[in-house]
Design an enzyme around this catalytic site. Sequence first.
Site, PDB file in Angstrom:
ATOM      1  N   ASP A  83      46.954  42.361  40.449  1.00 42.03           N
ATOM      2  CA  ASP A  83      45.849  43.207  39.981  1.00 42.03           C
ATOM      3  C   ASP A  83      45.533  44.251  41.062  1.00 42.03           C
ATOM      4  O   ASP A  83      45.474  43.919  42.256  1.00 42.03           O
ATOM      5  CB  ASP A  83      44.635  42.285  39.748  1.00 42.03           C
ATOM      6  N   HIS A  84      45.330  45.482  40.665  1.00 45.82           N
ATOM      7  CA  HIS A  84      44.926  46.551  41.581  1.00 45.82           C
ATOM      8  C   HIS A  84      45.794  46.695  42.831  1.00 45.82           C
ATOM      9  O   HIS A  84      45.267  46.838  43.948  1.00 45.82           O
ATOM     10  CB  HIS A  84      43.449  46.396  41.997  1.00 45.82           C
ATOM     11  N   GLU A 136      46.676  52.764  35.904  1.00 49.76           N
ATOM     12  CA  GLU A 136      45.289  53.089  35.533  1.00 49.76           C
ATOM     13  C   GLU A 136      45.118  54.581  35.581  1.00 49.76           C
ATOM     14  O   GLU A 136      45.604  55.262  36.491  1.00 49.76           O
ATOM     15  CB  GLU A 136      44.296  52.412  36.489  1.00 49.76           C
ATOM     16  N   HIS A 182      33.453  47.836  37.122  1.00 47.86           N
ATOM     17  CA  HIS A 182      33.611  46.509  37.706  1.00 47.86           C
ATOM     18  C   HIS A 182      32.255  45.925  38.093  1.00 47.86           C
ATOM     19  O   HIS A 182      31.337  46.653  38.451  1.00 47.86           O
ATOM     20  CB  HIS A 182      34.496  46.579  38.953  1.00 47.86           C
ATOM     21  N   HIS A 211      39.361  46.743  32.088  1.00 48.64           N
ATOM     22  CA  HIS A 211      38.873  46.168  33.353  1.00 48.64           C
ATOM     23  C   HIS A 211      37.353  46.111  33.319  1.00 48.64           C
ATOM     24  O   HIS A 211      36.711  46.802  32.532  1.00 48.64           O
ATOM     25  CB  HIS A 211      39.319  47.037  34.533  1.00 48.64           C
ATOM     26  N   SER A 214      33.617  41.409  32.777  1.00 47.84           N
ATOM     27  CA  SER A 214      32.789  40.220  32.985  1.00 47.84           C
ATOM     28  C   SER A 214      31.506  40.252  32.173  1.00 47.84           C
ATOM     29  O   SER A 214      31.067  39.238  31.649  1.00 47.84           O
ATOM     30  CB  SER A 214      32.428  40.074  34.466  1.00 47.84           C
ATOM     31  N   ASP A 235      36.666  38.836  36.646  1.00 49.62           N
ATOM     32  CA  ASP A 235      36.638  38.278  37.994  1.00 49.62           C
ATOM     33  C   ASP A 235      35.212  37.863  38.373  1.00 49.62           C
ATOM     34  O   ASP A 235      34.932  36.692  38.648  1.00 49.62           O
ATOM     35  CB  ASP A 235      37.186  39.320  38.989  1.00 49.62           C
TER      36      ASP A 235
HETATM   37  O1  G3H Z   1      38.850  44.516  40.317  1.00 49.61           O
HETATM   38  C1  G3H Z   1      39.130  43.773  41.231  1.00 49.61           C
HETATM   39  C2  G3H Z   1      38.352  42.609  41.681  1.00 49.61           C
HETATM   40  O2  G3H Z   1      37.277  42.316  40.836  1.00 49.61           O
HETATM   41  C3  G3H Z   1      37.870  42.735  43.080  1.00 49.61           C
HETATM   42  O3  G3H Z   1      38.927  42.690  43.904  1.00 49.61           O
HETATM   43  O4  G3H Z   1      39.748  40.743  45.152  1.00 49.61           O
HETATM   44  O5  G3H Z   1      39.710  43.048  46.151  1.00 49.61           O
HETATM   45  O6  G3H Z   1      37.571  41.768  45.827  1.00 49.61           O
HETATM   46  P1  G3H Z   1      38.966  42.009  45.364  1.00 49.61           P
HETATM   47  P1  13P Z   2      34.713  42.309  36.608  1.00 53.78           P
HETATM   48  O1  13P Z   2      34.197  42.750  37.935  1.00 53.78           O
HETATM   49  O2  13P Z   2      33.854  42.815  35.498  1.00 53.78           O
HETATM   50  O3  13P Z   2      34.918  40.850  36.527  1.00 53.78           O
HETATM   51  O4  13P Z   2      36.152  43.005  36.415  1.00 53.78           O
HETATM   52  C1  13P Z   2      37.283  42.418  36.980  1.00 53.78           C
HETATM   53  C2  13P Z   2      38.466  43.317  36.972  1.00 53.78           C
HETATM   54  O5  13P Z   2      38.510  44.353  36.345  1.00 53.78           O
HETATM   55  C3  13P Z   2      39.610  42.884  37.786  1.00 53.78           C
HETATM   56  O6  13P Z   2      40.644  43.797  37.743  1.00 53.78           O
HETATM   57 ZN    ZN Z   3      39.878  45.833  37.702  1.00 51.13          ZN
END
Ligand code: G3H
Ligand code: 13P
Ligand code: ZN
Length: 287
Positions: A83-84, A136, A182, A211, A214, A235
């Site tokens: 992811d990302h 994205e 997010h 994305h 939540s 997440d």
């Molecule tokens: O969208 C991504 C997650 O919600 C946050 O990523 O694992 O870098 O904190 P992280």
């Molecule tokens: P949330 O912060 O809404 O849970 O989104 C998570 C997300 O997009 C991870 O890629």
């Molecule tokens: Zn995301």
Amino acid sequence: MRGKTIDILHEAGRSGYAVGAFNTSITEIGQGIAGAARHLKKNCIIQVTPTSIEYVGEDIIGAIVQKTIEYNSGKAKIGFHLDHGKSFADVKVAIDKLGVDSVMIDASTKSLEENIALTKMVVDYAHQKGVAVQAELGRVPYIGRDGQTVSWEEVMTKPEEAKRLVEETGIDALAVGIGNAHGFFRERKVPDWERLEKIKKLIPKTPLIMHGASDWDKEKVKNAVSRGIVCFNVDTDLRLAFISAVCNKVIPKCDLIDPRKILEVARESVQIKVEEKIEMFFNAIQN
Ligand code: G3H
Ligand code: 13P
Ligand code: ZN
């Protein structure tokens, strides 16, 4: 069992439901996610970000997630996704060290030309290894991290640009911005449904990912799935489920000396939350 992310997305699209892509950063969260999929016998995706890879270690996290899927998912198919990913190096680590079957390259903060160039480079590398790619376009902001105000018109996905990105890079899935953000922060009052419809019409074969899901309720999920969203990323809600379970366990009983007594309730709490989400995404337009 392990399933290919891209097959899971296409199967959802063909059958008129959506799946969840859930972030894990520690063993118990991954177990909670896989346990939910196993219990419901429904597919989902487990994903990790570069910050979680750094936290756990690139030589460890892939093995943990892969074994978690193998031993905890039963008949449900679970895909393993980066992811990302922010750079070519992130993607390379995820493919070569973690063994993911799909990656996201998030070049959404770059110009369209730069986004296309980096995404294309990732697609060329990933496809030759049998790995699918999500890009994205537009931005799904981190309100609170990015600053408190967002000009939605500026950050939302432009449908024509989405078509160009797909045609020029050969990506397999696209994360869209239609007013989603997010975390549990302010999103656009009403998501731009018309924009989502336009995007779907221009790139009908590309699975669309939401994305920042939540805090999306049943109604919004239904509207999104009926317009072509096949996957919701979650997440923040799992982090909250985990942490509140830990707090509830620890506060009245801070004489606990076995960490497993804390983490097992946190894992259960994540599983309950994931089951709730899987059912909401699966049933959005089915009843
Ligand atoms: O969208 C991504 C997650 O919600 C946050 O990523 O694992 O870098 O904190 P992280
Ligand atoms: P949330 O912060 O809404 O849970 O989104 C998570 C997300 O997009 C991870 O890629
Ligand atoms: Zn995301």
